[in-house]
Write a protein that holds these residues in place. Structure first.
Motif, PDB file in Angstrom:
ATOM      1  N   VAL A   1       0.887  -1.515   0.163  1.00  0.00           N
ATOM      2  CA  VAL A   1      -0.152  -0.253   0.028  1.00  0.00           C
ATOM      3  C   VAL A   1       0.811   1.278  -0.224  1.00  0.00           C
ATOM      4  O   VAL A   1       1.958   0.871   0.555  1.00  0.00           O
ATOM      5  N   GLU A   2       0.319   1.697  -0.008  1.00  0.00           N
ATOM      6  CA  GLU A   2       1.135   3.709  -0.676  1.00  0.00           C
ATOM      7  C   GLU A   2       0.242   4.258   0.583  1.00  0.00           C
ATOM      8  O   GLU A   2      -0.932   4.750   0.522  1.00  0.00           O
ATOM      9  N   LEU A   3       1.512   5.408   2.187  1.00  0.00           N
ATOM     10  CA  LEU A   3       0.426   5.810   3.035  1.00  0.00           C
ATOM     11  C   LEU A   3       0.622   6.889   2.096  1.00  0.00           C
ATOM     12  O   LEU A   3       2.175   7.833   1.658  1.00  0.00           O
ATOM     13  N   GLU A   4       0.127   8.875   2.591  1.00  0.00           N
ATOM     14  CA  GLU A   4       0.684   9.742   2.550  1.00  0.00           C
ATOM     15  C   GLU A   4       1.662   9.846   3.502  1.00  0.00           C
ATOM     16  O   GLU A   4       1.185   9.211   4.293  1.00  0.00           O
ATOM     17  N   ALA A   5       2.557  11.046   2.891  1.00  0.00           N
ATOM     18  CA  ALA A   5       3.900  11.156   3.590  1.00  0.00           C
ATOM     19  C   ALA A   5       3.436  12.108   4.200  1.00  0.00           C
ATOM     20  O   ALA A   5       4.524  13.023   3.201  1.00  0.00           O
TER      21      ALA A   5
ATOM     22  N   GLY B   1       4.547   7.176   0.971  1.00  0.00           N
ATOM     23  CA  GLY B   1       5.347   6.164   1.274  1.00  0.00           C
ATOM     24  C   GLY B   1       5.130   4.791   1.511  1.00  0.00           C
ATOM     25  O   GLY B   1       3.447   4.944   1.817  1.00  0.00           O
ATOM     26  N   THR B   2       5.850   4.058   0.663  1.00  0.00           N
ATOM     27  CA  THR B   2       5.092   2.605   0.538  1.00  0.00           C
ATOM     28  C   THR B   2       5.517   1.854   2.156  1.00  0.00           C
ATOM     29  O   THR B   2       6.258   1.902   2.823  1.00  0.00           O
TER      30      THR B   2
ATOM     31  N   ASN C   1       2.152   8.925  13.019  1.00  0.00           N
ATOM     32  CA  ASN C   1       1.516   8.879  12.126  1.00  0.00           C
ATOM     33  C   ASN C   1       0.089   7.942  11.480  1.00  0.00           C
ATOM     34  O   ASN C   1      -0.431   7.935  10.943  1.00  0.00           O
ATOM     35  N   GLN C   2       1.140   7.164  10.483  1.00  0.00           N
ATOM     36  CA  GLN C   2       0.189   6.884   9.228  1.00  0.00           C
ATOM     37  C   GLN C   2       0.781   4.878   9.129  1.00  0.00           C
ATOM     38  O   GLN C   2       0.437   4.152   8.722  1.00  0.00           O
ATOM     39  N   VAL C   3       1.797   5.075   9.598  1.00  0.00           N
ATOM     40  CA  VAL C   3       2.379   3.443   9.811  1.00  0.00           C
ATOM     41  C   VAL C   3       1.493   2.853  10.978  1.00  0.00           C
ATOM     42  O   VAL C   3       1.524   1.371  10.798  1.00  0.00           O
TER      43      VAL C   3
ATOM     44  N   ILE D   1      -0.546  -0.018  11.091  1.00  0.00           N
ATOM     45  CA  ILE D   1      -0.524  -1.947  11.310  1.00  0.00           C
ATOM     46  C   ILE D   1      -1.237  -2.148  12.473  1.00  0.00           C
ATOM     47  O   ILE D   1      -1.555  -3.742  12.447  1.00  0.00           O
ATOM     48  N   GLY D   2      -1.594  -0.974  13.110  1.00  0.00           N
ATOM     49  CA  GLY D   2      -2.795  -1.292  14.376  1.00  0.00           C
ATOM     50  C   GLY D   2      -4.109  -1.928  13.533  1.00  0.00           C
ATOM     51  O   GLY D   2      -4.697  -3.165  13.644  1.00  0.00           O
ATOM     52  N   ALA D   3      -4.546  -1.340  12.346  1.00  0.00           N
ATOM     53  CA  ALA D   3      -5.575  -1.875  12.103  1.00  0.00           C
ATOM     54  C   ALA D   3      -5.466  -3.477  11.067  1.00  0.00           C
ATOM     55  O   ALA D   3      -6.395  -4.230  11.165  1.00  0.00           O
TER      56      ALA D   3
END
Length: 248
Positions: A6-10, A17-18, A96-98, A102-104
């Motif tokens: 997945v790609e996460l907004e950074a 970020g991948t 705040n993103q990664v 992971i928790g979800a």
């Protein structure tokens, strides 16, 4: 083996970020790449295969992320304090993103282990000490834990101090140190072969860091490998396969 990318907004960084997840169940392991690496480097260098039995057995899920070292610690064009400030954007992305991602994806299966090789080991250690509430175990392979030794120059201030283990670890004390003693466990593994023993290499820094941890009573394991053990992927594969089963 299950694999999802997945790609996460950074925010504050130069690209999304991948994040790549390997596995279907198990304790989450956040993997930092080596210097200026990308999320797929761990797989491409055989590290995922090295712990494939743990992944397939549902004991661990690996979460491999991009680095942004090119904008922070590896950017020799800017002074050390600016490198540390730029690292703050990366820290915000991880926390705040990664971590929420992971928790979800892995609810209720335990706190996150950090790991990495070379500069990734620095990140694994630094994030564990700064956010031991999230990352109580760090497996650090062939790291140098003093950012000031990486062709650093110029101003040094609070941003550097609070992101450089060589600076802040010797000054840990009081209630926070007591809490860390009860919370954290650090593995420092390093070889004595090629590229490990340079004056600014991994071995001198790992020895010094282990000595500080011992003086502070912080639980850790200083695992010193042989004179044939180089600063390279074939040995890192053996080391992660040796250490990771202890924690999952």
């Amino acid at each position: 083996m299950e694999r999802e990318q997945v790609e996460l907004e950074a925010p504050g960084l130069d690209r999304p970020g991948t994040l790549i997840r390997y596995g279907h169940y198990g304790r989450p392991v956040l993997v930092f790449p080596s210097e200026q690496g990308r999320a797929w480097d761990y797989e491409n260098n055989g590290m995922v295969d090295a712990v494939a039995d743990l992944i397939e057995a549902g004991r661990v899920k690996l979460y491999c992320v991009d680095s942004y070292d090119h904008r922070s610690w590896s950017d020799r064009s800017i002074q050390l304090e600016d490198r540390a400030r730029h690292h703050g954007f990366y820290e915000s992305w991880i926390v705040n993103q990664v971590v929420p991602a992971i928790g979800a994806d892995s609810p209720g299966v335990g706190d996150i282990i950090t790991t990495g090789c070379s500069l990734g080991a620095f990140h694994a250690l630094n994030f564990a000490f700064k956010r031991a509430d999230l990352f109580p175990i760090a497996i650090c392979q062939s790291g140098n834990y003093d950012a000031a030794s990486w062709h650093a120059w110029g101003e040094r201030g609070e941003a550097t101090y609070f992101n450089n283990p060589a600076d802040y670890l010797p000054n840990l004390d009081g209630d926070h140190l007591d809490w860390l003693r009860s919370r954290i466990f650090i593995v420092l593994t390093v070889g004595q072969g090629d590229w490990e023993t340079n004056p600014t290499g991994s071995l001198p820094s790992a020895r010094a860091t282990a000595a500080v941890l011992a003086s502070k009573g912080i639980p850790h394991d200083f695992d010193l490998w042989g004179y044939d053990v180089a600063h390279d992927w074939p040995w890192w594969r053996k080391q992660i396969a040796h250490h990771l089963p202890r924690f999952c």
